[in-house]
Structure formats: C-alpha cells, structure tokens
Design an enzyme around this catalytic site. Structure first.
Site, mmCIF file in Angstrom:
data_model
loop_
_atom_site.group_PDB
_atom_site.id
_atom_site.type_symbol
_atom_site.label_atom_id
_atom_site.label_comp_id
_atom_site.label_asym_id
_atom_site.label_seq_id
_atom_site.Cartn_x
_atom_site.Cartn_y
_atom_site.Cartn_z
ATOM 1 N N ASP A 78 -1.309 9.514 -10.939
ATOM 2 C CA ASP A 78 -1.204 8.461 -11.955
ATOM 3 C C ASP A 78 0.259 8.160 -12.279
ATOM 4 O OD1 ASP A 78 -3.921 8.311 -12.039
ATOM 5 O OD2 ASP A 78 -4.152 9.342 -13.970
ATOM 6 N N GLU A 94 -4.472 2.284 -4.756
ATOM 7 C CA GLU A 94 -3.031 2.409 -4.528
ATOM 8 C C GLU A 94 -2.427 1.135 -3.970
ATOM 9 O OE1 GLU A 94 -4.983 4.264 -0.802
ATOM 10 O OE2 GLU A 94 -5.454 3.951 -2.915
ATOM 11 N N ASN A 105 -2.454 12.538 -3.680
ATOM 12 C CA ASN A 105 -3.329 12.793 -4.817
ATOM 13 C C ASN A 105 -4.025 14.148 -4.687
ATOM 14 O OD1 ASN A 105 -3.612 11.326 -7.150
ATOM 15 N ND2 ASN A 105 -5.394 10.185 -6.505
ATOM 16 N N ASP A 162 0.857 -1.189 0.000
ATOM 17 C CA ASP A 162 0.000 0.000 0.000
ATOM 18 C C ASP A 162 0.893 1.239 0.000
ATOM 19 O OD1 ASP A 162 -2.891 1.061 0.475
ATOM 20 O OD2 ASP A 162 -1.666 2.163 1.923
#
Length: 320
Positions: A199, A226, A190, A182
C-alpha cells in the site's frame, strides 16, 4: 444599493462534470459577483458559491440523471429571471436565462430601498447555509471520484474525463495522449514485503506521478490494482513519450527495494504510450486498447521501459 438587473439573454454551456465551457457577456452580468472568476473549467458550484443568489439559480445536479428540469424563475436584483436548461447531443448542459421586461417587486408596501435591504439581509443570512451545503456536496463528489488509498483520481473519474477530452480534442484536431503504467513484479513485492508495504508503495508512486504531471488538464488515475493511467490532452506523442521516460526514471529513483524483481533491485514501472493526433473514425476505447497493448509490449520486451506509438500505427503491434 444594487441597481436593478437589466438582462437580455444569458447563455452558458457546461460539460458533464458541471465545468464551464462557454458563456456570453449577459451570463457574466447575471452572475456579476463571480464575473472575475469566470474561466473555462470552473465548476458551476464555484460560480454559485461566489454569488448571493438562490441555490437553484445555477444548480446542475440534474446532469446526473441526464434529464433537464422544467423551466423556473427566480429573482435577481429586483428582476424576474426565467431559466431554461437542456442537454445537448454531446452531453453538455446549455443554460439560457431571460430577464422579464418589468422588474420584480417584493411587496407593494415596501419602498425600493427597504425592499433591497430586506432582500440583501435575507440572502446574507442564507449564504452561510448555502456555502456549508456546497462544501459538503463538493466533499461527497470528490470522495466519489477519488481513489481511497492513493488519493489520485479513480477509474470512474478517468472514464468520464477521457470521454470529454476525446471529444474536445477530436473536434478541435488536437492530439490526445494516454500513458498506461504497471508496477513491475508487484505481486511478488506484495507477497514478500507484505500488504502494508504494498500500500505504501502504491501511495508513493501515485504521489510521484502526480508531482510530475501538473498541468491543469493532465490527469493521474489509479486504473486498478497496480495499474495507473495518465491522460495528457493537447500532447503530441514525442512529448508524451518524454514525459513517460521522466516518470519511469522518477519511480526508479525512489529506491524502493524489491528483492523479487527480475529488472532491478528496486521498484520499476513499465509504460505504454498511445497518442491520437487527428480526427479518427473510432471512439476513446481505441486509445485505451492501444495504450494497453503498448504496455504489454513494454513488459514483454524487458519491463522497466517505455513503448510508444500513434494510434493508427498500433495495429502492427503484437497481440497480448
């Protein structure tokens, strides 16, 4: 001119992903053009593409419907070959081909040499069409099993391969390890840097993971959002934990700035490593659950670190 085929009983076994598992010498004789390529893991379509044979000679597309097709016959080097296929209890496809006693003739008016030349010419003409169709089918199959953003395997492919590797390793008594990953504080990243940067972060981490796990049977997949997952067949816990440490250091070394992280000024990952080392009275979902709980433990105890344990020992870990 090719000599007539003299085939007894050709036998081959393929897994649910149409990869060759086992075969006998008669199968290598039946698909003689592909004989040098035969090895565990080669796809049926690759064997077929190397041979000038009718497409149906080795068509396992029926595996997707889990229903074997009826018995059929085809001509291979002037001999009629009768093919029977069935689905085994473990999801493998078994293909058995039996050669006819009397070689097949194209037409009574054609000499053997002319008949063989005519057959070869017809097969060569169709080879380009079959190859094009094969390439398109592989392209569509790859798209269905690949994550569109990162280029690594997707969740569907991981689920399929995990079931296969679990069964294979459990039957053989080999260890199977799983790494759940993770990205730490990725939502903050983000929100702060924007989705385009998010991305790009996912792509770079996926490429880093894939560059380190490069054994033929190792798999890197995007599990969702993620989260990534790495499947390591025939790998003991200590080796898997060392590999996880290497992955953590490599991602940290990318130096992707994350001003919103509580761990470090750069992007880091947390990793949970679970390993099954013996035959266990459970299924593959137990390994997933164990790796997920170990990932939670890594996040709960500081993030940017690895937690690892054998599957039977994970029961003592704290619940999420």
């Amino acid at each position: 001119m090719n000599s007539p085929l003299s085939l007894n009983q050709s036998v081959a076994v393929f897994d649910a992903l149409e990869r060759l598992v086992d075969w006998n010498a008669e199968f290598a004789l039946e698909f003689s053009d592909a004989a040098p390529l035969l090895a565990p893991g080669i796809f049926a379509a690759e064997i077929q593409a190397a041979c000038l044979l009718p497409e149906r000679a080795l068509d396992l597309s029926w595996l997707g419907e889990a229903q074997a097709p009826p018995v059929f016959e085809y001509i291979n080097r002037r001999q009629c070959v009768r093919v029977t296929q069935c689905l085994s209890a473990n999801g493998h496809a078994m293909r058995i081909a039996q050669g006819a006693q009397v070689p097949a003739r194209l037409h009574h008016a054609l000499a053997d040499d002319n008949a063989e030349l005519l057959r070869s010419a017809a097969l060569q003409i169709s080879a380009a069409v079959l190859k094009r169709r094969h390439q398109e089918r592989l392209r569509l199959h790859e798209l269905a099993l690949k994550d569109g953003l990162t280029g690594v395997a997707n969740r569907r492919y991981f689920d399929e391969l995990l079931a296969i590797e679990w069964q294979r390793c459990q039957q053989a008594g080999w260890p199977l390890s799983l790494i759940f990953i993770d990205i730490d504080f990725f939502k903050r990243y983000n929100d702060f840097y924007g989705h385009l940067c998010g991305d790009d972060c996912l792509k770079r981490i996926a490429a880093t993971l894939r560059s380190i796990l490069h054994r033929p049977r190792d798999l890197v997949a995007r599990y969702g959002g993620e989260e990534f997952v790495c499947l390591l067949p025939e790998t003991e816990l200590d080796d898997a934990a060392r590999k996880a440490d290497e992955l953590e250091r490599a991602v940290r070394a990318l130096g992707l700035a994350n001003a919103k992280s509580d761990v470090a000024p750069v992007i880091t990952i947390s990793l949970g490593v679970a390993s099954a080392r013996t035959r266990l009275d459970c299924d593959a979902t137990a390994l997933i659950t164990a790796a997920d709980r170990l990932l939670y433990l890594a996040k709960a105890t500081g993030r940017g670190r690895v937690c690892a344990a054998y599957l039977p020992d994970v029961g003592s870990m704290p619940e999420e």
